[in-house]
Motif scaffolding. Structure first.
Motif, PDB file in Angstrom:
ATOM      1  N   ARG A  60       9.066  10.092 -13.815  1.00 59.26           N
ATOM      2  CA  ARG A  60       8.291   9.242 -12.909  1.00 59.26           C
ATOM      3  C   ARG A  60       8.543   9.710 -11.474  1.00 59.26           C
ATOM      4  O   ARG A  60       9.689   9.961 -11.092  1.00 59.26           O
ATOM      5  N   VAL A  61       7.490   9.811 -10.658  1.00 60.99           N
ATOM      6  CA  VAL A  61       7.635  10.224  -9.260  1.00 60.99           C
ATOM      7  C   VAL A  61       8.128   9.028  -8.451  1.00 60.99           C
ATOM      8  O   VAL A  61       7.481   7.968  -8.429  1.00 60.99           O
ATOM      9  N   VAL A  62       9.288   9.211  -7.826  1.00 61.57           N
ATOM     10  CA  VAL A  62       9.891   8.147  -7.012  1.00 61.57           C
ATOM     11  C   VAL A  62       9.895   8.583  -5.548  1.00 61.57           C
ATOM     12  O   VAL A  62      10.325   9.698  -5.225  1.00 61.57           O
ATOM     13  N   LEU A  63       9.404   7.705  -4.683  1.00 60.25           N
ATOM     14  CA  LEU A  63       9.436   7.925  -3.236  1.00 60.25           C
ATOM     15  C   LEU A  63      10.436   6.960  -2.612  1.00 60.25           C
ATOM     16  O   LEU A  63      10.446   5.775  -2.965  1.00 60.25           O
ATOM     17  N   ALA A  64      11.270   7.468  -1.703  1.00 65.86           N
ATOM     18  CA  ALA A  64      12.221   6.614  -0.983  1.00 65.86           C
ATOM     19  C   ALA A  64      12.228   7.040   0.477  1.00 65.86           C
ATOM     20  O   ALA A  64      12.503   8.203   0.782  1.00 65.86           O
ATOM     21  N   GLY A  65      11.893   6.112   1.373  1.00 61.95           N
ATOM     22  CA  GLY A  65      11.868   6.486   2.786  1.00 61.95           C
ATOM     23  C   GLY A  65      11.324   5.390   3.670  1.00 61.95           C
ATOM     24  O   GLY A  65      11.390   4.198   3.345  1.00 61.95           O
ATOM     25  N   SER A  66      10.737   5.817   4.770  1.00 58.77           N
ATOM     26  CA  SER A  66      10.287   4.887   5.803  1.00 58.77           C
ATOM     27  C   SER A  66       8.939   4.262   5.457  1.00 58.77           C
ATOM     28  O   SER A  66       8.257   4.668   4.504  1.00 58.77           O
ATOM     29  N   ASP A  67       8.567   3.277   6.266  1.00 53.74           N
ATOM     30  CA  ASP A  67       7.259   2.642   6.109  1.00 53.74           C
ATOM     31  C   ASP A  67       6.142   3.675   6.289  1.00 53.74           C
ATOM     32  O   ASP A  67       5.101   3.598   5.627  1.00 53.74           O
ATOM     33  N   ARG A  68       6.386   4.672   7.148  1.00 54.18           N
ATOM     34  CA  ARG A  68       5.389   5.721   7.363  1.00 54.18           C
ATOM     35  C   ARG A  68       5.116   6.500   6.089  1.00 54.18           C
ATOM     36  O   ARG A  68       3.991   6.928   5.819  1.00 54.18           O
ATOM     37  N   LEU A  69       6.176   6.690   5.280  1.00 60.43           N
ATOM     38  CA  LEU A  69       6.013   7.410   4.023  1.00 60.43           C
ATOM     39  C   LEU A  69       5.102   6.628   3.070  1.00 60.43           C
ATOM     40  O   LEU A  69       4.260   7.214   2.379  1.00 60.43           O
ATOM     41  N   MET A  70       5.276   5.318   3.064  1.00 61.48           N
ATOM     42  CA  MET A  70       4.421   4.490   2.198  1.00 61.48           C
ATOM     43  C   MET A  70       2.957   4.597   2.625  1.00 61.48           C
ATOM     44  O   MET A  70       2.058   4.723   1.786  1.00 61.48           O
ATOM     45  N   HIS A  71       2.724   4.559   3.941  1.00 58.20           N
ATOM     46  CA  HIS A  71       1.349   4.669   4.443  1.00 58.20           C
ATOM     47  C   HIS A  71       0.781   6.066   4.181  1.00 58.20           C
ATOM     48  O   HIS A  71      -0.394   6.216   3.833  1.00 58.20           O
ATOM     49  N   GLN A  72       1.641   7.073   4.358  1.00 60.63           N
ATOM     50  CA  GLN A  72       1.196   8.453   4.165  1.00 60.63           C
ATOM     51  C   GLN A  72       0.761   8.689   2.713  1.00 60.63           C
ATOM     52  O   GLN A  72      -0.202   9.420   2.449  1.00 60.63           O
ATOM     53  N   GLU A  73       1.475   8.053   1.775  1.00 58.53           N
ATOM     54  CA  GLU A  73       1.172   8.240   0.353  1.00 58.53           C
ATOM     55  C   GLU A  73       0.247   7.147  -0.188  1.00 58.53           C
ATOM     56  O   GLU A  73       0.027   7.064  -1.400  1.00 58.53           O
ATOM     57  N   ASN A  74      -0.274   6.302   0.750  1.00 59.30           N
ATOM     58  CA  ASN A  74      -1.210   5.227   0.362  1.00 59.30           C
ATOM     59  C   ASN A  74      -0.630   4.295  -0.699  1.00 59.30           C
ATOM     60  O   ASN A  74      -1.292   3.930  -1.679  1.00 59.30           O
ATOM     61  N   ILE A  75       0.622   3.900  -0.508  1.00 58.68           N
ATOM     62  CA  ILE A  75       1.277   2.949  -1.407  1.00 58.68           C
ATOM     63  C   ILE A  75       1.040   1.538  -0.863  1.00 58.68           C
ATOM     64  O   ILE A  75       1.467   1.211   0.256  1.00 58.68           O
ATOM     65  N   ALA A  76       0.371   0.708  -1.618  1.00 59.14           N
ATOM     66  CA  ALA A  76       0.088  -0.664  -1.174  1.00 59.14           C
ATOM     67  C   ALA A  76       1.373  -1.474  -1.111  1.00 59.14           C
ATOM     68  O   ALA A  76       2.124  -1.551  -2.096  1.00 59.14           O
ATOM     69  N   HIS A  77       1.651  -2.076   0.050  1.00 63.77           N
ATOM     70  CA  HIS A  77       2.838  -2.921   0.223  1.00 63.77           C
ATOM     71  C   HIS A  77       2.553  -3.935   1.305  1.00 63.77           C
ATOM     72  O   HIS A  77       1.758  -3.695   2.216  1.00 63.77           O
ATOM     73  N   ASP A  78       3.197  -5.088   1.205  1.00 60.32           N
ATOM     74  CA  ASP A  78       2.915  -6.175   2.142  1.00 60.32           C
ATOM     75  C   ASP A  78       4.017  -6.389   3.169  1.00 60.32           C
ATOM     76  O   ASP A  78       3.967  -7.319   3.958  1.00 60.32           O
TER      77      ASP A  78
END
Length: 647
Positions: free
Chosen positions: A426-444
């Motif tokens: 499974r691809v796991v991303l761990a990092g800043s809020d910018r990383l979530m936006h860059q990878e288009n990960i929906a988060h609130d």
């Protein structure tokens, strides 16, 4: 190191080759006792010769007078004469030794033997005081050489073996007993103690250390027995870096020193030409003027004009500045950086490890989308398993369990954003809020107070972990001290989030900050600051990490936290603060400004006094004796003033 007069050829126009030779001669050992005996012998001969001259003053020539004065002249002036001859052969004619030689030989030629010996004698006495001052000022730096560990107690299968620190390898275990110096950088495996860090940091208060903590070579173990795992070779240790920095500290000349070198190269021939004019022209144009009178005045002018005070005291002043800073745990890599530091008008700080402790601790775990706290922490520890970042280390420490590396593949660090890895396919991303936006990960959840690591698994947001850091104890005082010194343009540059940067800046009283910066963004920010300051002053950057090396190199003055800072930052920096206290930045600026002030006091004082006596000499109002006192007096006053910077 320091250029020295007479036997050391203090004139700034000497070549680098002769400078090295002079330094070698000095290293052979300056003996106060030997020089004192020599000066005493010359004084005795001088008094005896004066008796001959007084009793036979109406006799134009006496063998006894010459038999006494000439040996006295040679004993006191031999080094001047030989240096003058050597420099002439090398094409370096116009230096201090040349001025002294032609002035004294001219005095002998017109039968002014006491004056000729007096010039060399008082110059020798001045040199004696100068060498004593130089030796005294060098102790503050050479004392660092005493912290070089001589041996290490290496643990082997056959017991403890005493070996040279150079032969110990990374991963070896050494034993340090109470009262011994720690020979290499390492991590404590067993034991607790108080260690004296004053040789490295300038701090006199001992530090408590225990299992798991890092200790540095050169620290002195005061109480308990410590078992230490070596983490760096001796050549890469903190103490080795210090010794290298100190021994090469004066290799880079300041702009002031370069100015004086250029000045002396032009000044000396002008003085010689002026003296020739004084000796030759007045008898041709002034009725009743005699050649003997005006030749004497020309010789007086030559003695007065020796640039000894300038050329001795300026490098000594800078050497004292480097030594004074070293006593405070601030290592300056060259005199040129003292000048730059004195002109600093803006300071930019990195945040983590520079203004804050850089000791992170997981304080909150907030899972999302059916992930549990345990799942989130385990995934974060696995994703960060190959990272050396303090945040990654804190997550692994909080997890506290062994990590199965076989489940992790395709690990990639995304600069200033975070990491990506495949964990159990499974691809796991761990990092800043910018990383979530860059990878288009929906988060609130975007704006969280504190340093935050967001996680996503297979494109689904898994939650976030909050890691806390806190400012160093003296960080607030450091900012206040800089503002007291007139450095009001203080900026914090960090790769952390806007929220964290704002919080730290408000706590410390920093008016300006830039957050979420990549290493290249920090360089851009420094270039902007350089343009704002312009030619009015210099810009300093203070950092500790490997990612700070580019911006440390770009700033006018690069300052690294050297206690536990990265090798890249320390090697790139112009100045290294050994105890990692940000308050030392203001202290370094204060030392640099004091050094700069003292150096220019010496320059102005020497030029003013010499100008006055040159005028008096031309008009016949100054004798050879007054010329000697003017030259030696200026040199001594400048030397004693230069040594003030050590205090």
């Amino acid at each position: 190191m320091i250029q020295k007069s007479t036997h050391s050829g203090c004139c700034a126009s000497d070549s680098e080759t002769s400078h090295d030779e002079h330094e070698h001669n000095h290293e052979q050992g300056f003996s106060l006792k030997r020089e004192g005996i020599l000066v005493g012998t010359v004084i005795a001969l001088f008094i005896l010769g004066s008796v001959f001259e007084e009793r036979l003053h109406n006799t134009p020539f006496t063998i006894g007078e010459y038999l006494v004065f000439i040996p006295a002249y040679l004993l006191s002036g031999w080094s001047v004469l030989t240096n003058a001859g050597r420099n002439i052969l090398r094409g370096k004619v116009f230096d201090e030794n040349f001025l002294m030689t032609i002035a004294t030989l001219g005095a002998i030629a017109i039968h002014q033997l006491p004056e000729a010996v007096g010039v060399m004698l008082f110059f020798k006495i001045g040199e004696l005081f100068q060498e004593t001052a130089v030796s005294r000022s060098k102790r503050s730096i050479s004392s660092l050489l005493e912290i070089r560990p001589d041996s290490a107690n290496l643990k082997t299968d056959n017991g403890i073996k005493t070996v040279s620190p150079e032969v110990v390898r990374v991963g070896d275990t050494i034993l340090v007993k109470p009262g011994e110096k720690i020979p290499l950088d390492g991590k404590i495996l067993d034991g607790k103690s108080q260690v004296d860090t004053s040789a490295l940091t300038g701090e006199s208060v001992p530090r408590s250390v225990g299992v798991g903590e890092t200790v540095l070579a050169g620290m002195i173990n005061q109480s308990g027995v410590l078992t230490i795992e070596v983490i760096k070779l001796f050549g890469e240790s903190s103490i080795a870096r210090i010794l290298d920095l100190v021994q090469n500290a004066s290799s880079k000349k300041s702009q002031t020193q370069k100015f004086i070198t250029r000045f002396a190269q032009r000044y000396t021939p002008v003085v010689v030409i002026l003296s020739l004019a004084v000796a030759l022209l007045p008898p041709l144009f002034i009725p009743g003027a005699t050649h003997a009178e005006w030749v004497y005045r020309a010789l007086v002018l030559l003695v007065i004009s020796c640039p000894c005070g300038l050329v001795i005291s300026i490098p000594l002043g800078y050497f004292g500045g480097v030594g004074g800073a070293a006593k405070r745990g601030i290592l300056v890599k060259g005199a040129t950086f003292l000048d730059s530091l004195a002109a600093v008008k803006a300071v930019a700080f990195d945040k983590t490890g520079t203004l804050t402790k850089g000791v992170f601790k997981v304080t909150e775990i907030m899972p999302s989308n059916e992930f549990s706290q345990a799942d989130l922490l385990k995934l974060a520890a696995q994703a960060e398993s190959n990272s050396n970042h303090p945040i990654a280390k804190s997550i692994r420490l909080a997890y506290g369990k062994p990590i199965d590396e076989s489940t992790i593949s395709n690990y990639t660090e995304i600069a200033a954003h975070g990491v990506q890895a495949e964990i159990e396919n499974r691809v796991v991303l761990a990092g800043s809020d910018r990383l979530m936006h860059q990878e288009n990960i929906a988060h609130d959840t975007c704006n969280v107070k504190g340093t935050v690591v967001h996680l996503a698994v297979a494109g689904i947001y898994a939650g976030y972990i909050i890691i806390s850091d806190e400012p160093k104890p003296d960080a607030i005082a450091a900012i206040k001290s800089l503002k007291t010194l007139g450095v009001n343009n203080i900026v914090m540059l960090t790769g952390d989030s806007q929220t964290v940067a704002q919080q730290v800046a408000q706590t410390l009283g920093i008016d300006s900050y830039e957050a979420e910066l990549l290493p290249e963004d920090k360089v851009t920010a420094i270039e902007k600051l350089l343009r704002e300051v312009g030619k009015k002053g210099k810009v300093a950057f203070v950092g500790d990490g490997i990612n700070d090396a580019p911006v440390i190199a770009r700033a006018d003055v690069g300052i690294a936290m050297g206690g536990l800072g990265s090798d890249a930052a320390i090697e790139t920096a112009d100045i290294v603060i050994m105890n990692d206290d940000p308050s030392k930045v203001a202290e370094a600026i204060a030392v640099a400004r004091k050094t700069h002030s003292i150096v220019w006091q010496n320059i102005i004082f020497a030029l003013v006094v010499k100008s006055i006596f040159i005028i008096l000499g031309v008009f016949g109002l100054a004798t050879m004796w007054e010329a000697v006192f003017a030259d030696v007096g200026v040199a001594l006053a400048a030397i004693f003033n230069a040594t003030r910077v050590l205090k």
